[in-house]
Write a protein that holds these residues in place. Sequence first.
Motif, PDB file in Angstrom:
ATOM      1  N   ARG A   1      48.650  32.257  32.524  1.00  0.00           N
ATOM      2  CA  ARG A   1      48.366  31.563  31.262  1.00  0.00           C
ATOM      3  C   ARG A   1      47.522  32.417  30.320  1.00  0.00           C
ATOM      4  N   ASP A   2      46.476  33.035  30.867  1.00  0.00           N
ATOM      5  CA  ASP A   2      45.527  33.763  30.023  1.00  0.00           C
ATOM      6  C   ASP A   2      46.086  35.068  29.478  1.00  0.00           C
ATOM      7  N   LYS A   3      46.972  35.706  30.227  1.00  0.00           N
ATOM      8  CA  LYS A   3      47.471  37.024  29.841  1.00  0.00           C
ATOM      9  C   LYS A   3      48.935  37.004  29.398  1.00  0.00           C
TER      10      LYS A   3
ATOM     11  N   TRP B   1      56.662  34.321  31.023  1.00  0.00           N
ATOM     12  CA  TRP B   1      56.173  35.688  30.847  1.00  0.00           C
ATOM     13  C   TRP B   1      57.343  36.664  30.702  1.00  0.00           C
TER      14      TRP B   1
ATOM     15  N   ARG C   1      46.143  31.062  36.593  1.00  0.00           N
ATOM     16  CA  ARG C   1      45.197  31.331  35.515  1.00  0.00           C
ATOM     17  C   ARG C   1      45.560  32.619  34.769  1.00  0.00           C
ATOM     18  N   ARG C   2      45.913  33.660  35.529  1.00  0.00           N
ATOM     19  CA  ARG C   2      46.281  34.921  34.879  1.00  0.00           C
ATOM     20  C   ARG C   2      47.594  34.795  34.100  1.00  0.00           C
TER      21      ARG C   2
ATOM     22  N   THR D   1      49.938  43.408  36.002  1.00  0.00           N
ATOM     23  CA  THR D   1      48.913  42.570  35.379  1.00  0.00           C
ATOM     24  C   THR D   1      48.275  41.620  36.388  1.00  0.00           C
TER      25      THR D   1
END
Length: 285
Positions: A223-225, A189, A220-221, A202
Amino acid sequence: MATEDLSSALPSPAHPLASPGYGKRGTPDQPPLRRDTFAHLPLRARYLAGFIDALPERAAMDAKTLAKEQPLYGQAAVRSALNELSLAGHLRRVRRISETGAENGTTRWVFHTYWSRTARSDEWWTRLLDGDVPEPQSEAPGTPAPQPAALPPGRSEAYRTLAQLGLRDPRLTLSAADCAALEDLAAAWLAREPAPYNLTHTLTTGLPSTVHSPRAFVARRLRDKLPPERPRLASAPHPAERHRNLVECTECGTPGRPEAIPDGLCRACHPINARTDALTWPVTE
């Protein structure tokens, strides 16, 4: 004292963003934040520096908003502190011709407030605004350059950001093993969006009332964001483009080329002997 000033100046996640084309813009080659990063500044400017440094990209940077979003200083005091930060080499207000306007055959200006955690010289700012991104810092002659705060062995910025999530919201408290397992995801990230505040924002915004597994939730966040990969901008524009960027006087907004507005203040607003009285700390190029 410096530590208390910085911690009390942290903005809330709800700090408003500016309209497109406005707001805070970061600068390259920023060392990690230290307890004494802004210790050279007067108390008021030191407090506001800690507040601004923690803001995300495109955060509103006008004096009215900054005064409203922190508890200690009103608009007049904020404007004075912004002038002090400009004199110190941390801040420049800039207007530039929008590429969208140029494509349509019209002139449309966009406005940014560039922020540097490290105090910079006028020459450094001029090079940056002309599109020539300066090389990493070298030690200023005769003065020791501040060194980044050392992390514990094997601990990265990504690990540290994860370890501090629980301080922002106890629902996301992670163990040492959790931080180590998620470190690579957080590092990916930060490689795309090198602002730990944005990552923390975030991960901690819009949480459910109960987080049963903080490690799984954060994974999860992450990866998803994950932000998209962005193409790198050219290091220098064509010579014809070099005069698209104008610095604005931090106090009155008068525009001009960087060399015509030393320290980010026009001649009418620049205090007498400002360089001698205010810039008594190391400024690097």
